[in-house]
Design an enzyme around this catalytic site. Structure first.
Site, PDB file in Angstrom:
ATOM      1  N   GLY A   1      21.899   4.323   9.430  1.00  0.00           N
ATOM      2  CA  GLY A   1      21.546   2.929   9.131  1.00  0.00           C
ATOM      3  C   GLY A   1      21.851   1.952  10.241  1.00  0.00           C
TER       4      GLY A   1
ATOM      5  N   VAL B   1      23.588  -9.585   7.273  1.00  0.00           N
ATOM      6  CA  VAL B   1      24.494 -10.666   7.710  1.00  0.00           C
ATOM      7  C   VAL B   1      24.563 -11.800   6.677  1.00  0.00           C
ATOM      8  CG1 VAL B   1      25.087 -12.230   9.599  1.00  0.00           C
ATOM      9  CG2 VAL B   1      23.895 -10.100  10.104  1.00  0.00           C
TER      10      VAL B   1
ATOM     11  N   LYS C   1      19.461 -13.355  18.724  1.00  0.00           N
ATOM     12  CA  LYS C   1      19.461 -13.381  20.206  1.00  0.00           C
ATOM     13  C   LYS C   1      18.054 -13.403  20.791  1.00  0.00           C
ATOM     14  CE  LYS C   1      20.269  -9.200  18.448  1.00  0.00           C
ATOM     15  NZ  LYS C   1      21.196  -8.818  17.388  1.00  0.00           N
TER      16      LYS C   1
ATOM     17  N   GLY D   1      27.257  -5.229  12.060  1.00  0.00           N
ATOM     18  CA  GLY D   1      27.827  -4.999  10.736  1.00  0.00           C
ATOM     19  C   GLY D   1      27.920  -6.297   9.958  1.00  0.00           C
TER      20      GLY D   1
ATOM     21  N   LYS E   1      21.076 -10.635  25.010  1.00  0.00           N
ATOM     22  CA  LYS E   1      22.480 -11.060  24.978  1.00  0.00           C
ATOM     23  C   LYS E   1      22.951 -11.429  26.380  1.00  0.00           C
ATOM     24  CE  LYS E   1      23.260  -8.163  20.962  1.00  0.00           C
ATOM     25  NZ  LYS E   1      23.547  -6.791  20.519  1.00  0.00           N
TER      26      LYS E   1
ATOM     27  N   GLU F   1      17.371   0.903  14.130  1.00  0.00           N
ATOM     28  CA  GLU F   1      16.189   0.442  13.399  1.00  0.00           C
ATOM     29  C   GLU F   1      15.142   1.562  13.355  1.00  0.00           C
ATOM     30  OE1 GLU F   1      15.996  -2.638  12.162  1.00  0.00           O
ATOM     31  OE2 GLU F   1      17.922  -3.218  13.013  1.00  0.00           O
TER      32      GLU F   1
HETATM   33  N1  LIG Z   1      22.981  -6.677  11.316  1.00  0.00           N
HETATM   34  C1  LIG Z   1      23.843  -6.929  12.283  1.00  0.00           C
HETATM   35  O1  LIG Z   1      24.842  -6.230  12.415  1.00  0.00           O
HETATM   36  C2  LIG Z   1      23.616  -8.075  13.224  1.00  0.00           C
HETATM   37  C3  LIG Z   1      24.537  -8.316  14.256  1.00  0.00           C
HETATM   38  C4  LIG Z   1      24.363  -9.416  15.107  1.00  0.00           C
HETATM   39  C5  LIG Z   1      23.251 -10.228  14.933  1.00  0.00           C
HETATM   40  N2  LIG Z   1      22.351  -9.939  13.935  1.00  0.00           N
HETATM   41  C6  LIG Z   1      21.198 -10.822  13.793  1.00  0.00           C
HETATM   42  O2  LIG Z   1      21.270 -11.445  12.520  1.00  0.00           O
HETATM   43  C7  LIG Z   1      19.955 -11.683  12.019  1.00  0.00           C
HETATM   44  C8  LIG Z   1      19.819 -11.067  10.635  1.00  0.00           C
HETATM   45  O3  LIG Z   1      19.990  -9.661  10.741  1.00  0.00           O
HETATM   46  P1  LIG Z   1      20.208  -8.742   9.439  1.00  0.00           P
HETATM   47  O4  LIG Z   1      20.714  -7.448   9.958  1.00  0.00           O
HETATM   48  O5  LIG Z   1      20.992  -9.462   8.424  1.00  0.00           O
HETATM   49  O6  LIG Z   1      18.714  -8.545   8.940  1.00  0.00           O
HETATM   50  P2  LIG Z   1      18.250  -7.878   7.566  1.00  0.00           P
HETATM   51  O7  LIG Z   1      19.362  -7.155   6.913  1.00  0.00           O
HETATM   52  O8  LIG Z   1      17.004  -7.126   7.868  1.00  0.00           O
HETATM   53  O9  LIG Z   1      17.901  -9.135   6.635  1.00  0.00           O
HETATM   54  C9  LIG Z   1      16.918 -10.012   6.991  1.00  0.00           C
HETATM   55  C10 LIG Z   1      16.806 -11.108   5.957  1.00  0.00           C
HETATM   56  O10 LIG Z   1      15.863 -12.049   6.452  1.00  0.00           O
HETATM   57  C11 LIG Z   1      14.985 -12.385   5.386  1.00  0.00           C
HETATM   58  N3  LIG Z   1      13.716 -12.862   5.963  1.00  0.00           N
HETATM   59  C12 LIG Z   1      12.888 -12.221   6.842  1.00  0.00           C
HETATM   60  N4  LIG Z   1      11.858 -13.008   7.170  1.00  0.00           N
HETATM   61  C13 LIG Z   1      12.034 -14.173   6.489  1.00  0.00           C
HETATM   62  C14 LIG Z   1      11.324 -15.394   6.413  1.00  0.00           C
HETATM   63  N5  LIG Z   1      10.192 -15.562   7.112  1.00  0.00           N
HETATM   64  N6  LIG Z   1      11.805 -16.382   5.631  1.00  0.00           N
HETATM   65  C15 LIG Z   1      12.946 -16.225   4.911  1.00  0.00           C
HETATM   66  N7  LIG Z   1      13.678 -15.085   4.952  1.00  0.00           N
HETATM   67  C16 LIG Z   1      13.228 -14.078   5.729  1.00  0.00           C
HETATM   68  C17 LIG Z   1      14.845 -11.128   4.590  1.00  0.00           C
HETATM   69  O11 LIG Z   1      14.366 -11.499   3.323  1.00  0.00           O
HETATM   70  P3  LIG Z   1      14.237 -10.442   2.109  1.00  0.00           P
HETATM   71  O12 LIG Z   1      15.641 -10.174   1.678  1.00  0.00           O
HETATM   72  O13 LIG Z   1      13.445 -11.160   1.101  1.00  0.00           O
HETATM   73  O14 LIG Z   1      13.570  -9.231   2.711  1.00  0.00           O
HETATM   74  C18 LIG Z   1      16.298 -10.639   4.602  1.00  0.00           C
HETATM   75  O15 LIG Z   1      17.046 -11.245   3.582  1.00  0.00           O
HETATM   76  C19 LIG Z   1      19.004 -11.105  13.062  1.00  0.00           C
HETATM   77  O16 LIG Z   1      18.611 -12.103  13.958  1.00  0.00           O
HETATM   78  C20 LIG Z   1      19.869 -10.103  13.807  1.00  0.00           C
HETATM   79  O17 LIG Z   1      19.430  -9.871  15.141  1.00  0.00           O
HETATM   80  C21 LIG Z   1      22.511  -8.898  13.089  1.00  0.00           C
END
Ligand SMILES: NC(=O)c1ccc[n+]([C@@H]2O[C@H](COP(=O)([O-])OP(=O)(O)OC[C@H]3O[C@@H](n4cnc5c(N)ncnc54)[C@H](OP(=O)(O)O)[C@@H]3O)[C@@H](O)[C@H]2O)c1
Length: 412
Positions: free
Chosen positions: A186, A15, A97, A301, A204, A189
């Site tokens: 992908g 994101v 969430k 996404g 949610k 999880e």
């Molecule tokens: N993916 C989706 O489609 C989606 C949809 C709706 C909501 N969300 C929500 O959006 C959020 C992010 O999801 P994502 O899918 O983008 O996750 P992600 O791809 O796994 O990326 C997580 C990011 O968080 C960073 N991170 C983790 N712990 C950290 C910390 N303590 N301090 C600083 N940075 C930290 C990681 O750093 P590194 O890069 O250094 O590893 C990475 O850049 C989550 O809350 C998720 O529930 C995601």
């Protein structure tokens, strides 16, 4: 006049990196990402390393940053980041969430105490614009129900089970096989617990309940039953009756109380959920006078989720805050005591025999599979239900099959 937003971004994963691109392409916004904090020093990045810091204080202690966008995948670390940012008087946007559902009361109290805005449109069904709609358009007490397919992974699995039933291995193996496919693609999880056991859908739903009925809940308040134990025979049972199984986040006012749960639900052809397939999400909102509105969209996404964050950033330019009008006018509370029609099945016949249903209306037993359909009181179903009954699959029938135990409710 819009306020210039100087953004401190936490997270540059799916994101966060999506937001970076989307923001770069949005010429109308008076906002810029000033700093990005991530965690893993060794990770290769798509933009120069000079953009990144690994020290949260570089954002949190910078007085020029007036907006923190929290997009990390660790709810505990996010809690620290978000609460610190609010205490330092910064506006916050989050997509997390789990963080919000687990700390709802604290976060609402803090944002009031420090007079900042805390927005989280992306946390519920990503690209579907539901929170601001509930806040702005449905800003009165006429809402009667909200239901959603809020988890793409579960919906993908249930869709494939339904569509490919004849070519899949029998029993629970079919579920396992599709789950592995979803991981390879992908979008499940490595640890899919939050998705397939209904926790993600519940977090949610808690946020939806807040903005629909003005009720603050904690995760323990809302039952979540997932799809981990579904078998091909269960899907066949549904198909033979012209139904489909969908994991539904359900909250509805019945006789003045809000009945809420996440569970596999048998849905009929006329349900909003019947034709929501694969990883799509959907939310159906019902109100006294406007009847039913259904939103459908991508619930996950990089760009779809980033677009919801972008919309929050855009709203913040004009100092937008959620008003939580319903929270202050709420007249209802959660129903604690109701019974509902359920379907329970098992390959282990002894395990099924232990489940006592009322008003049993259908039973089937063969050597390797059995089910029964009857009514159960919600108090018999706890979050540990599947842990204590690993051989069972359970699904609910819809709204018309819910009976509130009014006399007991009055005693609570
Ligand atoms: N993916 C989706 O489609 C989606 C949809 C709706 C909501 N969300 C929500 O959006 C959020 C992010 O999801 P994502 O899918 O983008 O996750 P992600 O791809 O796994 O990326 C997580 C990011 O968080 C960073 N991170 C983790 N712990 C950290 C910390 N303590 N301090 C600083 N940075 C930290 C990681 O750093 P590194 O890069 O250094 O590893 C990475 O850049 C989550 O809350 C998720 O529930 C995601």
């Amino acid at each position: 006049m819009s306020t210039k937003l100087k953004i401190g971004l936490f997270g540059f994963g799916c994101v966060g990196s999506g937001l970076y691109e989307v923001l770069n392409q949005s010429k109308l916004l008076n906002a810029s990402i000033e700093k990005i904090v991530v965690k893993d020093l060794t990770k290769k990045r798509s933009i120069p390393a000079s953009n990144f810091s690994y020290d949260p204080a570089s954002i949190l202690d910078d007085p020029t940053i007036n907006l923190v966008v929290e997009l990390i995948d660790d709810a505990e670390a996010a809690h620290e980041i978000v609460t610190t940012a609010i205490r330092k008087g910064k506006n916050v946007i989050s997509a997390n969430k789990k963080l919000i559902a687990e700390h709802l009361a604290e976060l609402l109290m803090l944002k009031d105490q420090y007079g900042v805005s805390f927005l989280y449109e992306a946390a519920v069904c990503a690209s579907i614009p539901v929170i601001r709609n509930l806040e702005e358009y449905y800003n009165n007490d006429s809402l009667t129900g909200i239901e959603g397919i809020c988890n793409g992974t579960s919906n993908y699995i249930l869709t494939r089970l339904n569509n490919e039933l004849k070519s899949l291995p029998v029993g629970n193996q079919a579920f396992e096989l599709i789950l592995e496919d979803a991981k390879k693609a992908g979008f499940a999880e490595t640890d899919p617990t939050l998705d397939i056991d209904g926790f993600d859908s519940k977090y949610k739903l808690q946020i939806l309940i807040l903005h629909t009925f003005g009720l603050k809940t904690i995760p323990e308040d809302v039952l979540n039953l997932g799809i981990r134990h579904i078998k091909t025979a269960d899907v066949l049972f549904a198909q033979e009756k012209g139904l489909k199984l969908r994991l539904v986040s359900f909250a509805r006012k019945i006789e003045g109380k809000v009945v809420a749960f996440v569970a596999p639900l048998f849905v009929k052809e006329d349900s909003f959920a019947y034709d929501i397939n694969y990883e799509f999400n959907s939310v159906s909102i019902e109100a006294h006078f406007s009847d039913k509105q259904v939103f459908i969209g991508k619930g996950a996404g990089s760009f779809p989720t980033a677009s919801a964050v972008l919309s929050d950033i855009s709203a913040l330019q004009y100092d937008y805050k959620y008003e939580y009008k319903k929270l202050f006018n709420s007249t209802s509370d959660l129903a604690q005591d109701f019974d509902i029609k359920v379907f329970v099945s098992a390959e282990n016949l002894a395990a099924l025999a232990k489940i006592k249903l009322m008003e049993v209306e259908e039973e089937f037993t063969s050597l390797k599979y059995a089910y029964k359909v009857g009514r159960i009181n919600i108090s018999q179903l706890t979050h540990n239900f599947y842990r204590n009954n690993p051989d069972l699959f359970l699904a609910f029938y819809g709204e018309s099959e819910i009976k509130l135990q009014i006399s007991n409710e009055l005693n609570h």
